[in-house]
Design a protein around this motif. Sequence first.
Motif, PDB file in Angstrom:
ATOM      1  N   GLY A   1       0.796  -1.222   0.000  1.00  0.00           N
ATOM      2  CA  GLY A   1       0.000   0.000   0.000  1.00  0.00           C
ATOM      3  C   GLY A   1       0.825   1.267   0.000  1.00  0.00           C
ATOM      4  O   GLY A   1       0.284   2.358  -0.086  1.00  0.00           O
ATOM      5  N   ASN A   2       2.137   1.145   0.095  1.00  0.00           N
ATOM      6  CA  ASN A   2       3.008   2.328   0.066  1.00  0.00           C
ATOM      7  C   ASN A   2       3.763   2.310  -1.246  1.00  0.00           C
ATOM      8  O   ASN A   2       4.513   1.383  -1.526  1.00  0.00           O
ATOM      9  CB  ASN A   2       3.984   2.303   1.241  1.00  0.00           C
ATOM     10  CG  ASN A   2       4.808   3.563   1.334  1.00  0.00           C
ATOM     11  OD1 ASN A   2       5.470   3.966   0.392  1.00  0.00           O
ATOM     12  ND2 ASN A   2       4.773   4.186   2.495  1.00  0.00           N
ATOM     13  N   TRP A   3       3.604   3.315  -2.051  1.00  0.00           N
ATOM     14  CA  TRP A   3       4.221   3.327  -3.376  1.00  0.00           C
ATOM     15  C   TRP A   3       5.672   3.762  -3.351  1.00  0.00           C
ATOM     16  O   TRP A   3       6.402   3.580  -4.305  1.00  0.00           O
ATOM     17  CB  TRP A   3       3.424   4.213  -4.330  1.00  0.00           C
ATOM     18  CG  TRP A   3       3.315   5.634  -3.861  1.00  0.00           C
ATOM     19  CD1 TRP A   3       2.355   6.162  -3.042  1.00  0.00           C
ATOM     20  CD2 TRP A   3       4.210   6.699  -4.149  1.00  0.00           C
ATOM     21  NE1 TRP A   3       2.593   7.489  -2.804  1.00  0.00           N
ATOM     22  CE2 TRP A   3       3.736   7.860  -3.487  1.00  0.00           C
ATOM     23  CE3 TRP A   3       5.361   6.811  -4.917  1.00  0.00           C
ATOM     24  CZ2 TRP A   3       4.376   9.081  -3.565  1.00  0.00           C
ATOM     25  CZ3 TRP A   3       5.995   8.042  -4.983  1.00  0.00           C
ATOM     26  CH2 TRP A   3       5.511   9.147  -4.321  1.00  0.00           C
ATOM     27  N   LEU A   4       6.141   4.327  -2.235  1.00  0.00           N
ATOM     28  CA  LEU A   4       7.503   4.833  -2.176  1.00  0.00           C
ATOM     29  C   LEU A   4       8.501   3.806  -1.632  1.00  0.00           C
ATOM     30  O   LEU A   4       9.594   3.644  -2.179  1.00  0.00           O
ATOM     31  CB  LEU A   4       7.541   6.101  -1.325  1.00  0.00           C
ATOM     32  CG  LEU A   4       8.813   6.917  -1.347  1.00  0.00           C
ATOM     33  CD1 LEU A   4       9.207   7.299  -2.779  1.00  0.00           C
ATOM     34  CD2 LEU A   4       8.641   8.171  -0.510  1.00  0.00           C
ATOM     35  N   TYR A   5       8.148   3.103  -0.556  1.00  0.00           N
ATOM     36  CA  TYR A   5       9.043   2.138   0.070  1.00  0.00           C
ATOM     37  C   TYR A   5       8.392   0.762   0.105  1.00  0.00           C
ATOM     38  O   TYR A   5       7.247   0.629   0.516  1.00  0.00           O
ATOM     39  CB  TYR A   5       9.404   2.571   1.493  1.00  0.00           C
ATOM     40  CG  TYR A   5      10.168   3.867   1.521  1.00  0.00           C
ATOM     41  CD1 TYR A   5      11.493   3.912   1.124  1.00  0.00           C
ATOM     42  CD2 TYR A   5       9.554   5.045   1.931  1.00  0.00           C
ATOM     43  CE1 TYR A   5      12.203   5.102   1.139  1.00  0.00           C
ATOM     44  CE2 TYR A   5      10.257   6.240   1.950  1.00  0.00           C
ATOM     45  CZ  TYR A   5      11.586   6.257   1.550  1.00  0.00           C
ATOM     46  OH  TYR A   5      12.279   7.437   1.559  1.00  0.00           O
ATOM     47  N   ASP A   6       9.163  -0.256  -0.275  1.00  0.00           N
ATOM     48  CA  ASP A   6       8.631  -1.615  -0.344  1.00  0.00           C
ATOM     49  C   ASP A   6       8.626  -2.352   0.993  1.00  0.00           C
ATOM     50  O   ASP A   6       7.827  -3.256   1.202  1.00  0.00           O
ATOM     51  CB  ASP A   6       9.436  -2.451  -1.345  1.00  0.00           C
ATOM     52  CG  ASP A   6       9.255  -1.975  -2.773  1.00  0.00           C
ATOM     53  OD1 ASP A   6       8.206  -1.369  -3.075  1.00  0.00           O
ATOM     54  OD2 ASP A   6      10.161  -2.209  -3.593  1.00  0.00           O
TER      55      ASP A   6
ATOM     56  N   GLN B   1      15.470   8.894  20.138  1.00  0.00           N
ATOM     57  CA  GLN B   1      15.583   9.814  21.263  1.00  0.00           C
ATOM     58  C   GLN B   1      14.641   9.447  22.402  1.00  0.00           C
ATOM     59  O   GLN B   1      14.565  10.159  23.398  1.00  0.00           O
ATOM     60  CB  GLN B   1      15.320  11.244  20.792  1.00  0.00           C
ATOM     61  CG  GLN B   1      16.356  11.709  19.816  1.00  0.00           C
ATOM     62  CD  GLN B   1      16.143  13.141  19.366  1.00  0.00           C
ATOM     63  OE1 GLN B   1      15.197  13.794  19.760  1.00  0.00           O
ATOM     64  NE2 GLN B   1      17.033  13.625  18.533  1.00  0.00           N
ATOM     65  N   TYR B   2      13.927   8.336  22.242  1.00  0.00           N
ATOM     66  CA  TYR B   2      13.023   7.883  23.284  1.00  0.00           C
ATOM     67  C   TYR B   2      12.838   6.377  23.177  1.00  0.00           C
ATOM     68  O   TYR B   2      13.057   5.778  22.124  1.00  0.00           O
ATOM     69  CB  TYR B   2      11.664   8.583  23.210  1.00  0.00           C
ATOM     70  CG  TYR B   2      10.970   8.416  21.873  1.00  0.00           C
ATOM     71  CD1 TYR B   2      10.140   7.329  21.625  1.00  0.00           C
ATOM     72  CD2 TYR B   2      11.158   9.343  20.854  1.00  0.00           C
ATOM     73  CE1 TYR B   2       9.515   7.165  20.389  1.00  0.00           C
ATOM     74  CE2 TYR B   2      10.541   9.193  19.627  1.00  0.00           C
ATOM     75  CZ  TYR B   2       9.723   8.097  19.406  1.00  0.00           C
ATOM     76  OH  TYR B   2       9.118   7.944  18.184  1.00  0.00           O
ATOM     77  N   LYS B   3      12.434   5.763  24.272  1.00  0.00           N
ATOM     78  CA  LYS B   3      12.151   4.334  24.298  1.00  0.00           C
ATOM     79  C   LYS B   3      10.826   4.089  23.596  1.00  0.00           C
ATOM     80  O   LYS B   3       9.981   4.968  23.510  1.00  0.00           O
ATOM     81  CB  LYS B   3      12.082   3.844  25.743  1.00  0.00           C
ATOM     82  CG  LYS B   3      13.370   4.049  26.496  1.00  0.00           C
ATOM     83  CD  LYS B   3      13.209   3.737  27.966  1.00  0.00           C
ATOM     84  CE  LYS B   3      14.492   4.074  28.701  1.00  0.00           C
ATOM     85  NZ  LYS B   3      14.393   3.869  30.132  1.00  0.00           N
ATOM     86  N   GLY B   4      10.643   2.870  23.059  1.00  0.00           N
ATOM     87  CA  GLY B   4       9.389   2.531  22.400  1.00  0.00           C
ATOM     88  C   GLY B   4       9.598   2.102  20.966  1.00  0.00           C
ATOM     89  O   GLY B   4      10.651   1.573  20.605  1.00  0.00           O
ATOM     90  N   ASN B   5       8.597   2.339  20.124  1.00  0.00           N
ATOM     91  CA  ASN B   5       8.613   1.875  18.730  1.00  0.00           C
ATOM     92  C   ASN B   5       9.244   2.908  17.800  1.00  0.00           C
ATOM     93  O   ASN B   5       9.001   4.109  17.936  1.00  0.00           O
ATOM     94  CB  ASN B   5       7.192   1.583  18.250  1.00  0.00           C
ATOM     95  CG  ASN B   5       6.566   0.434  18.996  1.00  0.00           C
ATOM     96  OD1 ASN B   5       7.240  -0.359  19.641  1.00  0.00           O
ATOM     97  ND2 ASN B   5       5.261   0.330  18.911  1.00  0.00           N
ATOM     98  N   HIS B   6      10.027   2.390  16.844  1.00  0.00           N
ATOM     99  CA  HIS B   6      10.686   3.211  15.832  1.00  0.00           C
ATOM    100  C   HIS B   6      10.643   2.468  14.507  1.00  0.00           C
ATOM    101  O   HIS B   6      10.658   1.239  14.483  1.00  0.00           O
ATOM    102  CB  HIS B   6      12.131   3.508  16.225  1.00  0.00           C
ATOM    103  CG  HIS B   6      12.229   4.242  17.520  1.00  0.00           C
ATOM    104  ND1 HIS B   6      12.154   5.612  17.590  1.00  0.00           N
ATOM    105  CD2 HIS B   6      12.364   3.808  18.790  1.00  0.00           C
ATOM    106  CE1 HIS B   6      12.251   5.986  18.847  1.00  0.00           C
ATOM    107  NE2 HIS B   6      12.372   4.909  19.609  1.00  0.00           N
ATOM    108  N   THR B   7      10.625   3.204  13.394  1.00  0.00           N
ATOM    109  CA  THR B   7      10.416   2.621  12.069  1.00  0.00           C
ATOM    110  C   THR B   7      11.454   3.098  11.065  1.00  0.00           C
ATOM    111  O   THR B   7      11.816   4.269  11.063  1.00  0.00           O
ATOM    112  CB  THR B   7       9.014   3.005  11.546  1.00  0.00           C
ATOM    113  OG1 THR B   7       8.035   2.585  12.499  1.00  0.00           O
ATOM    114  CG2 THR B   7       8.724   2.356  10.213  1.00  0.00           C
ATOM    115  N   VAL B   8      11.877   2.166  10.215  1.00  0.00           N
ATOM    116  CA  VAL B   8      12.706   2.475   9.050  1.00  0.00           C
ATOM    117  C   VAL B   8      11.987   1.888   7.841  1.00  0.00           C
ATOM    118  O   VAL B   8      11.644   0.708   7.844  1.00  0.00           O
ATOM    119  CB  VAL B   8      14.113   1.846   9.153  1.00  0.00           C
ATOM    120  CG1 VAL B   8      14.910   2.101   7.887  1.00  0.00           C
ATOM    121  CG2 VAL B   8      14.847   2.353  10.369  1.00  0.00           C
ATOM    122  N   LYS B   9      11.767   2.701   6.816  1.00  0.00           N
ATOM    123  CA  LYS B   9      11.163   2.229   5.563  1.00  0.00           C
ATOM    124  C   LYS B   9      12.243   2.251   4.490  1.00  0.00           C
ATOM    125  O   LYS B   9      13.040   3.189   4.440  1.00  0.00           O
ATOM    126  CB  LYS B   9       9.976   3.093   5.182  1.00  0.00           C
ATOM    127  CG  LYS B   9       8.842   2.983   6.183  1.00  0.00           C
ATOM    128  CD  LYS B   9       7.677   3.858   5.826  1.00  0.00           C
ATOM    129  CE  LYS B   9       6.598   3.702   6.900  1.00  0.00           C
ATOM    130  NZ  LYS B   9       5.456   4.568   6.658  1.00  0.00           N
TER     131      LYS B   9
END
Length: 111
Positions: free
Chosen positions: A43-48, A77-85
Amino acid sequence: MTWGSFRIDVDWPATEHDNWVDTSSEVRNQTGIVRYRVYRNSGNWLYDYCLEINIERDTYKYHFTDGEPDTYGLETQYKGNHTVKYNSKSPGIRQVWGEDARPPGDYDMSP
């Protein structure tokens, strides 16, 4: 507590589903990554692909190397969830490395 730098080999395959996977105690102790998921970013056309991590550290610089091998950076910079596309022909993550990103003398006093 201060965290040092690390480099660790992993086998995090990309899947079609976005289910979380708990890391091993070795990975968690070295990286502060509690769980991860690597999945096709439909559903994302920029990142697979999408890599998400849940961490118990803050102010850290992470680097993730896939099977191509290409490396993707993530500064937290904070604990929790982080994302790389990202885009990749071999999207599974093969290595994680990183280092503390806090300025010298700036220490976390929590246990």
